[in-house]
Design an enzyme around this catalytic site. Sequence first.
Site, PDB file in Angstrom:
ATOM      1  N   ASP A  24      -3.285 -12.855   5.064  1.00 37.59           N
ATOM      2  CA  ASP A  24      -3.427 -11.933   3.933  1.00 37.59           C
ATOM      3  C   ASP A  24      -2.870 -12.623   2.700  1.00 37.59           C
ATOM      4  O   ASP A  24      -1.769 -12.326   2.214  1.00 37.59           O
ATOM      5  CB  ASP A  24      -2.695 -10.625   4.226  1.00 37.59           C
ATOM      6  CG  ASP A  24      -3.319  -9.877   5.398  1.00 37.59           C
ATOM      7  OD1 ASP A  24      -4.548 -10.002   5.584  1.00 37.59           O
ATOM      8  OD2 ASP A  24      -2.589  -9.194   6.124  1.00 37.59           O
ATOM      9  N   LYS A  46      -6.186 -13.865  11.436  1.00 38.78           N
ATOM     10  CA  LYS A  46      -6.843 -12.657  10.904  1.00 38.78           C
ATOM     11  C   LYS A  46      -7.303 -12.903   9.477  1.00 38.78           C
ATOM     12  O   LYS A  46      -6.521 -13.303   8.617  1.00 38.78           O
ATOM     13  CB  LYS A  46      -5.896 -11.468  10.940  1.00 38.78           C
ATOM     14  CG  LYS A  46      -6.528 -10.174  10.430  1.00 38.78           C
ATOM     15  CD  LYS A  46      -5.578  -8.996  10.553  1.00 38.78           C
ATOM     16  CE  LYS A  46      -4.582  -8.924   9.411  1.00 38.78           C
ATOM     17  NZ  LYS A  46      -5.218  -8.512   8.125  1.00 38.78           N
ATOM     18  N   ASP A  73     -10.943  -8.693  10.050  1.00 36.12           N
ATOM     19  CA  ASP A  73     -10.310  -7.386   9.854  1.00 36.12           C
ATOM     20  C   ASP A  73     -10.849  -6.724   8.592  1.00 36.12           C
ATOM     21  O   ASP A  73     -10.156  -6.590   7.592  1.00 36.12           O
ATOM     22  CB  ASP A  73      -8.790  -7.583   9.771  1.00 36.12           C
ATOM     23  CG  ASP A  73      -8.032  -6.286   9.538  1.00 36.12           C
ATOM     24  OD1 ASP A  73      -8.492  -5.238  10.009  1.00 36.12           O
ATOM     25  OD2 ASP A  73      -6.973  -6.342   8.872  1.00 36.12           O
ATOM     26  N   LEU A  74     -12.118  -6.306   8.646  1.00 34.90           N
ATOM     27  CA  LEU A  74     -12.732  -5.652   7.488  1.00 34.90           C
ATOM     28  C   LEU A  74     -12.844  -4.143   7.676  1.00 34.90           C
ATOM     29  O   LEU A  74     -13.300  -3.443   6.775  1.00 34.90           O
ATOM     30  CB  LEU A  74     -14.115  -6.263   7.204  1.00 34.90           C
ATOM     31  CG  LEU A  74     -14.090  -7.756   6.858  1.00 34.90           C
ATOM     32  CD1 LEU A  74     -15.499  -8.238   6.506  1.00 34.90           C
ATOM     33  CD2 LEU A  74     -13.133  -8.048   5.699  1.00 34.90           C
ATOM     34  N   LYS A  75     -12.460  -3.647   8.832  1.00 35.35           N
ATOM     35  CA  LYS A  75     -12.378  -2.203   9.077  1.00 35.35           C
ATOM     36  C   LYS A  75     -13.646  -1.477   8.627  1.00 35.35           C
ATOM     37  O   LYS A  75     -13.613  -0.545   7.817  1.00 35.35           O
ATOM     38  CB  LYS A  75     -11.155  -1.602   8.368  1.00 35.35           C
ATOM     39  CG  LYS A  75      -9.826  -2.205   8.812  1.00 35.35           C
ATOM     40  CD  LYS A  75      -8.658  -1.564   8.054  1.00 35.35           C
ATOM     41  CE  LYS A  75      -7.316  -2.112   8.503  1.00 35.35           C
ATOM     42  NZ  LYS A  75      -7.091  -3.508   8.050  1.00 35.35           N
ATOM     43  N   ASP A  78     -18.737   3.137   7.496  1.00 37.37           N
ATOM     44  CA  ASP A  78     -19.896   3.468   6.666  1.00 37.37           C
ATOM     45  C   ASP A  78     -20.888   4.208   7.536  1.00 37.37           C
ATOM     46  O   ASP A  78     -20.565   4.592   8.672  1.00 37.37           O
ATOM     47  CB  ASP A  78     -20.495   2.170   6.085  1.00 37.37           C
ATOM     48  CG  ASP A  78     -21.139   2.381   4.714  1.00 37.37           C
ATOM     49  OD1 ASP A  78     -21.933   3.340   4.573  1.00 37.37           O
ATOM     50  OD2 ASP A  78     -20.854   1.590   3.799  1.00 37.37           O
ATOM     51  N   ILE A  79     -22.107   4.402   7.036  1.00 41.49           N
ATOM     52  CA  ILE A  79     -23.120   5.041   7.861  1.00 41.49           C
ATOM     53  C   ILE A  79     -23.426   4.129   9.058  1.00 41.49           C
ATOM     54  O   ILE A  79     -23.239   2.911   8.980  1.00 41.49           O
ATOM     55  CB  ILE A  79     -24.389   5.366   7.059  1.00 41.49           C
ATOM     56  CG1 ILE A  79     -25.034   4.080   6.524  1.00 41.49           C
ATOM     57  CG2 ILE A  79     -24.068   6.335   5.921  1.00 41.49           C
ATOM     58  CD1 ILE A  79     -26.388   4.318   5.866  1.00 41.49           C
ATOM     59  N   PRO A  80     -23.867   4.696  10.184  1.00 43.82           N
ATOM     60  CA  PRO A  80     -24.013   3.907  11.406  1.00 43.82           C
ATOM     61  C   PRO A  80     -24.835   2.630  11.269  1.00 43.82           C
ATOM     62  O   PRO A  80     -24.435   1.573  11.769  1.00 43.82           O
ATOM     63  CB  PRO A  80     -24.669   4.892  12.378  1.00 43.82           C
ATOM     64  CG  PRO A  80     -24.155   6.222  11.938  1.00 43.82           C
ATOM     65  CD  PRO A  80     -24.108   6.137  10.436  1.00 43.82           C
ATOM     66  N   THR A  82     -25.419   0.751   8.659  1.00 40.41           N
ATOM     67  CA  THR A  82     -24.739  -0.259   7.847  1.00 40.41           C
ATOM     68  C   THR A  82     -23.632  -0.945   8.648  1.00 40.41           C
ATOM     69  O   THR A  82     -23.478  -2.168   8.609  1.00 40.41           O
ATOM     70  CB  THR A  82     -24.158   0.379   6.580  1.00 40.41           C
ATOM     71  OG1 THR A  82     -25.225   0.874   5.778  1.00 40.41           O
ATOM     72  CG2 THR A  82     -23.356  -0.629   5.762  1.00 40.41           C
ATOM     73  N   THR A 137      -0.850   1.524  10.196  1.00 36.85           N
ATOM     74  CA  THR A 137       0.599   1.489  10.406  1.00 36.85           C
ATOM     75  C   THR A 137       1.387   1.759   9.130  1.00 36.85           C
ATOM     76  O   THR A 137       2.599   1.926   9.179  1.00 36.85           O
ATOM     77  CB  THR A 137       1.033   0.131  10.991  1.00 36.85           C
ATOM     78  OG1 THR A 137       0.469  -0.926  10.216  1.00 36.85           O
ATOM     79  CG2 THR A 137       0.584   0.010  12.436  1.00 36.85           C
ATOM     80  N   ARG A 199       7.532  -6.829  13.106  1.00 36.49           N
ATOM     81  CA  ARG A 199       8.586  -7.367  12.250  1.00 36.49           C
ATOM     82  C   ARG A 199       9.703  -7.944  13.119  1.00 36.49           C
ATOM     83  O   ARG A 199      10.429  -7.199  13.765  1.00 36.49           O
ATOM     84  CB  ARG A 199       9.148  -6.284  11.324  1.00 36.49           C
ATOM     85  CG  ARG A 199       8.160  -5.800  10.250  1.00 36.49           C
ATOM     86  CD  ARG A 199       7.871  -6.904   9.269  1.00 36.49           C
ATOM     87  NE  ARG A 199       6.985  -6.491   8.190  1.00 36.49           N
ATOM     88  CZ  ARG A 199       5.655  -6.619   8.219  1.00 36.49           C
ATOM     89  NH1 ARG A 199       5.076  -7.113   9.303  1.00 36.49           N
ATOM     90  NH2 ARG A 199       4.928  -6.259   7.179  1.00 36.49           N
ATOM     91  N   GLY A 228       1.911 -10.962   9.785  1.00 30.01           N
ATOM     92  CA  GLY A 228       1.537 -11.568   8.518  1.00 30.01           C
ATOM     93  C   GLY A 228       2.705 -12.096   7.725  1.00 30.01           C
ATOM     94  O   GLY A 228       3.115 -13.245   7.863  1.00 30.01           O
ATOM     95  N   ARG A 229       3.285 -11.228   6.885  1.00 32.45           N
ATOM     96  CA  ARG A 229       4.290 -11.678   5.918  1.00 32.45           C
ATOM     97  C   ARG A 229       5.522 -12.358   6.519  1.00 32.45           C
ATOM     98  O   ARG A 229       6.041 -13.289   5.903  1.00 32.45           O
ATOM     99  CB  ARG A 229       4.681 -10.497   5.021  1.00 32.45           C
ATOM    100  CG  ARG A 229       3.628 -10.237   3.952  1.00 32.45           C
ATOM    101  CD  ARG A 229       3.785  -8.893   3.262  1.00 32.45           C
ATOM    102  NE  ARG A 229       3.331  -7.793   4.110  1.00 32.45           N
ATOM    103  CZ  ARG A 229       3.142  -6.564   3.681  1.00 32.45           C
ATOM    104  NH1 ARG A 229       3.395  -6.262   2.414  1.00 32.45           N
ATOM    105  NH2 ARG A 229       2.714  -5.623   4.489  1.00 32.45           N
TER     106      ARG A 229
END
Length: 266
Positions: A24, A46, A73-75, A78-80, A82, A137, A199, A228-229
């Site tokens: 990220d 990711k 990781d674009l989550k 949308d409509i099915p 797409t 989260t 963490r 990530g961080r």
Amino acid sequence: MTMKSNITETNKSSMKDRLIVALDMESPEGALALVRALKKSVSMFKVGSQLFTKAGPDIVRKIHGLGGRVFLDLKYHDIPSTVAKSGIEAARLGVFMFNVHVSGGGTMMKQCMQMVSESCGREGITRPVIIGVTVLTSICEETLRDDIGISRTIPEQVVHLAMLAKQDGLDGVVASAQEIRGIRDACGQDFLIVTPGIRPSGSAADDQSRIASPAWAMEQGADYLVVGRPITGSPDPLKAVQEILEEMEGAGKNEGFQGPRGQEAK
């Protein structure tokens, strides 16, 4: 032709394969430099909305070129049709795993799984692992109740969405460590759980509400951890990765620890 799926790889995963480094980051060059530095210690990275929007699909190809696997990781939500067509393109990119929002509904998830599977079968592509996002989260009980308008508690809502995801054919879900036991009870050991909000000791919570240490998340039964961080913001990312892997390995030595897909750790 029999379609292959990445889901079978989870049975052979070592700890280095179960840690996912979240890229990220603002800079594609910085992300690729981090992949080069870490690729011998961790195999999966990711790629989320920030990096993908900045660099496009080519960043995935470049990570693959360096020998890394990608969790996209674009989550999708949308409509099915797409979401399904987006999933097909993710499969064509060769990603190991991608996710959709379970709250997009059963028709969306079923159509995505069906169309991606059919496309992969026709084109001889290994199908990515497809998982569902339950409750982010960063969301706390107050946000879920007051802003989103859901009266269930977070654990209740997460388990509800996980059961829906399983019912509609997904391979697993994204969920915090606090909800893993409930998901396992409801969905069984063969249902993948990818856990963000990790963490290590001494790390800041940042904007996460439901966090856990690597060891505790593994002890609860996570299949993959996303970090990530604590890695990308460390002055020594390789050392940070090694320390996290040590925590994960330590959890794996605990009596009764469950490894990937519910298999007893060796």
